[in-house]
Design a protein around this motif. Structure first.
Motif: not given
Length: 402
Positions: A167-169, A171-185, A212-216, A226-232
């Motif tokens: 769920v925490r993953l 959450q958008p990355l602050p000040d980047t407009g990128l999703p929390g799962w965005w990677v630099r590599h 997504l599949a695991l959360l589902a 907490d936040g399960h549905t919102d994360a999906m």
């Protein structure tokens, strides 16, 4: 069985496979779910459950897989070491009632490993740093550990902690407009000029569709946090924005660069091969599972239609070039089989299963005996469609298909 800090040769961010099969005296081979003895054991467990082979065969393979010190370092994952052994032993125990003492030992190893991985992940988020795919993905990361934990005990505190991290993953990355799962590599785990800002990975094996599949599946099992549905919904919204609608049917890119993400477009010219790991089949199944969990009938129909258009498109099927589960014909066959079982109109999919079985047989046999890319995985997929129902042992939980 004792634990050791044995290190996997690939970093968690990489997408390379463990060492090739070279004998059960090699610990990497013995404890590899992807290419080695542990994965091959899944086939023997399924065959024994179906009455097609002797239980002694399972015992012999398990003995060989556990003869070496347990890989329980931070590089262990669902597909290597303690979690891989725990998944396979739990799969076997479900049909025999055996292995309880060994499973409790493995439970402790997996719980400790997961706690360390979660602590590192939360510390990384607290520092405001980007993640790596090996932190969260199915093959190397916390999603894979969660897949085993869900199968082992859907009400465990450790699974709850993994889901809360996912769920925490999201959450958008602050000040980047990128999703929390965005990677630099880049997708291979390296720094690349082609991916100057990193990438967002959509795949089931290495991208955000795995979480997504695991959360589902967890939500369907009553393991909400907490936040399960919102994360999906955040993941689904991102996938919706990258869905490509063309004459051959809907499809999704394997990954996107920062520019592609910003403009919600893909420079990929058309759908990739219809695979479990990165293609429309895997993404469609995950979205079908999410729709079932969210009771979203329209999304469920959309996911099923996307898969149906995929498997009736000769140009997409022509891209399949091997028999394997990961990105070959067996993975396509089994994913379609699983989608059919939850579809509103199963016959729309089951009518295509004979042709997809024919596609498997038309491919040259794999030169390896392993699970993901080898003959064991192919045989498991064929056994499932032979029976016409769910696998007897639920072995495909490690693929997040069920």
């Amino acid at each position: 069985m004792t634990a050791t800090g044995h290190q996997h040769p690939a970093t968690p961010a990489a997408t390379t496979r463990p060492a090739a099969p070279c004998g059960t005296d090699n610990v990497q081979y013995a404890q590899s779910l992807a290419t080695g003895a542990v994965g091959i054991t899944l086939l023997h467990i399924e065959r024994a459950a179906l009455g097609l082979s002797r239980p002694d065969t399972v015992r012999d393979w398990l003995t060989g897989s556990t003869a070496q010190p347990l890989i329980a370092s931070d590089h262990a994952s669902l597909f290597l070491g303690a979690p891989a052994l725990a998944f396979v032993l739990n799969t076997s125990a479900g049909t025999t009632g055996h292995h309880h003492e060994t499973l409790h030992t493995l439970d402790r190893a997996v719980t400790n490993l997961t706690a360390r991985r979660l602590a590192a992940a939360h510390a990384r988020i607290d520092r405001g740093e980007h993640t790596i795919t090996g932190e969260y993905d199915l093959l190397y990361g916390l999603t894979g550990l969660g897949a085993h934990l869900l199968r082992r005990d859907p009400h465990s505190e450790t699974l709850h902690n993994v889901l809360a991290y996912l769920v925490r993953l999201t959450q958008p990355l602050p000040d980047t407009g990128l999703p929390g799962w965005w990677v630099r590599h880049d997708p291979s785990g390296r720094t690349s000029k082609l991916f100057p800002g990193g990438h967002g990975n959509l795949g089931l094996a290495h991208g955000i569709t795995g979480p997504l599949a695991l959360l589902a599946l967890a939500k369907q099992a009553g393991a909400d946090v907490d936040g399960h549905t919102d994360a999906m919904l955040r993941i689904l919204d991102w996938l919706d924005g990258l869905r490509q609608d063309t004459g051959g049917g809907p499809w999704w890119p394997q990954w996107v660069t920062t520019d592609e993400h910003r403009h919600r477009l893909s420079l990929q010219t058309g759908p990739g091969r219809p695979s479990w790991c990165y293609g429309t089949p895997g993404l469609a199944r995950a979205q079908q599972l999410a729709a079932i969990a969210l009771r979203d009938e329209q999304r469920k129909q959309d996911a099923e239609t996307a898969l149906l258009r995929c498997i009736t498109n000769p140009a997409q099927l022509a891209q399949i070039s091997d028999r394997g589960l990961c990105h070959g014909a067996a993975g396509l066959l089994h994913t379609v089989h699983r989608v059919a079982q939850d579809a509103d109109r199963p016959a729309r999919f089951t009518v295509h299963l004979p042709a997809l079985r024919g596609l498997v047989h038309a491919m040259s046999p794999a030169p390896r005996p392993g699970f993901l890319d080898g003959t064991a995985g192919t045989a498991l997929a064929l056994h499932a469609t032979d029976r016409g129902g769910a696998p007897a042992t639920g072995w495909d939980a490690c693929l997040l298909l069920s």
